[in-house]
Design a protein around this motif. Structure first.
Motif, PDB file in Angstrom:
ATOM      1  N   VAL A 250       8.668 -27.805 -25.779  1.00 30.80           N
ATOM      2  CA  VAL A 250       7.438 -28.572 -25.954  1.00 30.80           C
ATOM      3  C   VAL A 250       6.420 -28.107 -24.925  1.00 30.80           C
ATOM      4  O   VAL A 250       6.710 -28.056 -23.735  1.00 30.80           O
ATOM      5  CB  VAL A 250       7.703 -30.087 -25.801  1.00 30.80           C
ATOM      6  CG1 VAL A 250       6.413 -30.875 -25.904  1.00 30.80           C
ATOM      7  CG2 VAL A 250       8.704 -30.548 -26.829  1.00 30.80           C
TER       8      VAL A 250
ATOM      9  N   ASP B  66       0.107 -27.818 -25.214  1.00 26.91           N
ATOM     10  CA  ASP B  66      -0.812 -27.429 -26.280  1.00 26.91           C
ATOM     11  C   ASP B  66      -0.120 -27.362 -27.627  1.00 26.91           C
ATOM     12  O   ASP B  66      -0.513 -26.594 -28.495  1.00 26.91           O
ATOM     13  CB  ASP B  66      -1.434 -26.069 -25.967  1.00 26.91           C
ATOM     14  CG  ASP B  66      -2.357 -26.124 -24.765  1.00 26.91           C
ATOM     15  OD1 ASP B  66      -2.965 -27.193 -24.538  1.00 26.91           O
ATOM     16  OD2 ASP B  66      -2.472 -25.105 -24.073  1.00 26.91           O
ATOM     17  N   TRP B  67       0.897 -28.174 -27.867  1.00 28.37           N
ATOM     18  CA  TRP B  67       1.642 -28.118 -29.118  1.00 28.37           C
ATOM     19  C   TRP B  67       0.732 -28.362 -30.306  1.00 28.37           C
ATOM     20  O   TRP B  67       0.888 -27.754 -31.347  1.00 28.37           O
ATOM     21  CB  TRP B  67       2.793 -29.118 -29.118  1.00 28.37           C
ATOM     22  CG  TRP B  67       2.330 -30.543 -29.144  1.00 28.37           C
ATOM     23  CD1 TRP B  67       2.095 -31.337 -28.076  1.00 28.37           C
ATOM     24  CD2 TRP B  67       2.020 -31.312 -30.307  1.00 28.37           C
ATOM     25  NE1 TRP B  67       1.652 -32.562 -28.479  1.00 28.37           N
ATOM     26  CE2 TRP B  67       1.597 -32.573 -29.853  1.00 28.37           C
ATOM     27  CE3 TRP B  67       2.042 -31.067 -31.668  1.00 28.37           C
ATOM     28  CZ2 TRP B  67       1.203 -33.584 -30.728  1.00 28.37           C
ATOM     29  CZ3 TRP B  67       1.658 -32.066 -32.540  1.00 28.37           C
ATOM     30  CH2 TRP B  67       1.251 -33.322 -32.068  1.00 28.37           C
ATOM     31  N   TRP B  68      -0.246 -29.257 -30.168  1.00 27.95           N
ATOM     32  CA  TRP B  68      -1.144 -29.560 -31.284  1.00 27.95           C
ATOM     33  C   TRP B  68      -2.006 -28.346 -31.628  1.00 27.95           C
ATOM     34  O   TRP B  68      -2.302 -28.096 -32.787  1.00 27.95           O
ATOM     35  CB  TRP B  68      -2.023 -30.762 -30.944  1.00 27.95           C
ATOM     36  CG  TRP B  68      -2.851 -30.536 -29.707  1.00 27.95           C
ATOM     37  CD1 TRP B  68      -2.503 -30.775 -28.424  1.00 27.95           C
ATOM     38  CD2 TRP B  68      -4.150 -29.952 -29.666  1.00 27.95           C
ATOM     39  NE1 TRP B  68      -3.494 -30.392 -27.567  1.00 27.95           N
ATOM     40  CE2 TRP B  68      -4.527 -29.886 -28.310  1.00 27.95           C
ATOM     41  CE3 TRP B  68      -5.035 -29.494 -30.624  1.00 27.95           C
ATOM     42  CZ2 TRP B  68      -5.743 -29.368 -27.901  1.00 27.95           C
ATOM     43  CZ3 TRP B  68      -6.253 -28.981 -30.218  1.00 27.95           C
ATOM     44  CH2 TRP B  68      -6.599 -28.917 -28.865  1.00 27.95           C
TER      45      TRP B  68
ATOM     46  N   ILE C 145      -1.143 -25.168 -31.221  1.00 25.43           N
ATOM     47  CA  ILE C 145      -0.268 -24.222 -31.917  1.00 25.43           C
ATOM     48  C   ILE C 145       0.009 -24.705 -33.334  1.00 25.43           C
ATOM     49  O   ILE C 145      -0.057 -23.950 -34.302  1.00 25.43           O
ATOM     50  CB  ILE C 145       1.050 -24.038 -31.130  1.00 25.43           C
ATOM     51  CG1 ILE C 145       0.751 -23.434 -29.765  1.00 25.43           C
ATOM     52  CG2 ILE C 145       2.040 -23.202 -31.914  1.00 25.43           C
ATOM     53  CD1 ILE C 145       1.906 -23.501 -28.790  1.00 25.43           C
ATOM     54  N   ARG C 146       0.271 -25.997 -33.484  1.00 28.42           N
ATOM     55  CA  ARG C 146       0.595 -26.572 -34.794  1.00 28.42           C
ATOM     56  C   ARG C 146      -0.588 -26.494 -35.755  1.00 28.42           C
ATOM     57  O   ARG C 146      -0.423 -26.203 -36.932  1.00 28.42           O
ATOM     58  CB  ARG C 146       1.023 -28.027 -34.593  1.00 28.42           C
ATOM     59  CG  ARG C 146       1.297 -28.789 -35.814  1.00 28.42           C
ATOM     60  CD  ARG C 146       2.686 -28.533 -36.275  1.00 28.42           C
ATOM     61  NE  ARG C 146       2.965 -29.391 -37.417  1.00 28.42           N
ATOM     62  CZ  ARG C 146       3.940 -29.197 -38.242  1.00 28.42           C
ATOM     63  NH1 ARG C 146       4.769 -28.212 -38.038  1.00 28.42           N
ATOM     64  NH2 ARG C 146       4.132 -29.977 -39.249  1.00 28.42           N
ATOM     65  N   MET C 147      -1.788 -26.739 -35.276  1.00 27.24           N
ATOM     66  CA  MET C 147      -2.969 -26.741 -36.142  1.00 27.24           C
ATOM     67  C   MET C 147      -3.601 -25.354 -36.278  1.00 27.24           C
ATOM     68  O   MET C 147      -4.614 -25.201 -36.934  1.00 27.24           O
ATOM     69  CB  MET C 147      -4.020 -27.720 -35.595  1.00 27.24           C
ATOM     70  CG  MET C 147      -3.551 -29.143 -35.533  1.00 27.24           C
ATOM     71  SD  MET C 147      -3.103 -29.693 -37.197  1.00 27.24           S
ATOM     72  CE  MET C 147      -2.363 -31.233 -36.848  1.00 27.24           C
ATOM     73  N   GLY C 148      -3.016 -24.353 -35.682  1.00 25.64           N
ATOM     74  CA  GLY C 148      -3.522 -22.996 -35.839  1.00 25.64           C
ATOM     75  C   GLY C 148      -4.818 -22.730 -35.109  1.00 25.64           C
ATOM     76  O   GLY C 148      -5.617 -21.895 -35.515  1.00 25.64           O
TER      77      GLY C 148
END
Length: 59
Positions: free
Chosen positions: A47, A50-52, A54-57
């Motif tokens: 985790v 900045d996971w969001w 990476i997830r949202m591109g």
């Protein structure tokens, strides 16, 4: 009416030389690269803050 062909245009000769035969066959074994999987890190290391992003591109 038989129309004889005159001298071939240089561009036509290049096109004919390039596209007159099929490319060499590629074996399926040559298209796959095998490598060992990296060991999975612990759940906490996976985790990031900045996971969001990476997830949202990067939106």
């Amino acid at each position: 009416m038989d129309q004889g062909r005159g001298p071939e245009h240089p561009a036509e000769a290049r096109r004919r030389a390039r596209f007159s035969k099929l490319p060499e066959r590629i074996r399926l074994e040559d298209t796959v690269a095998e490598r060992p999987a990296a060991p999975r890190a612990s759940a906490d290391a996976a985790v990031t803050s900045d996971w969001w992003l990476i997830r949202m591109g990067g939106i």
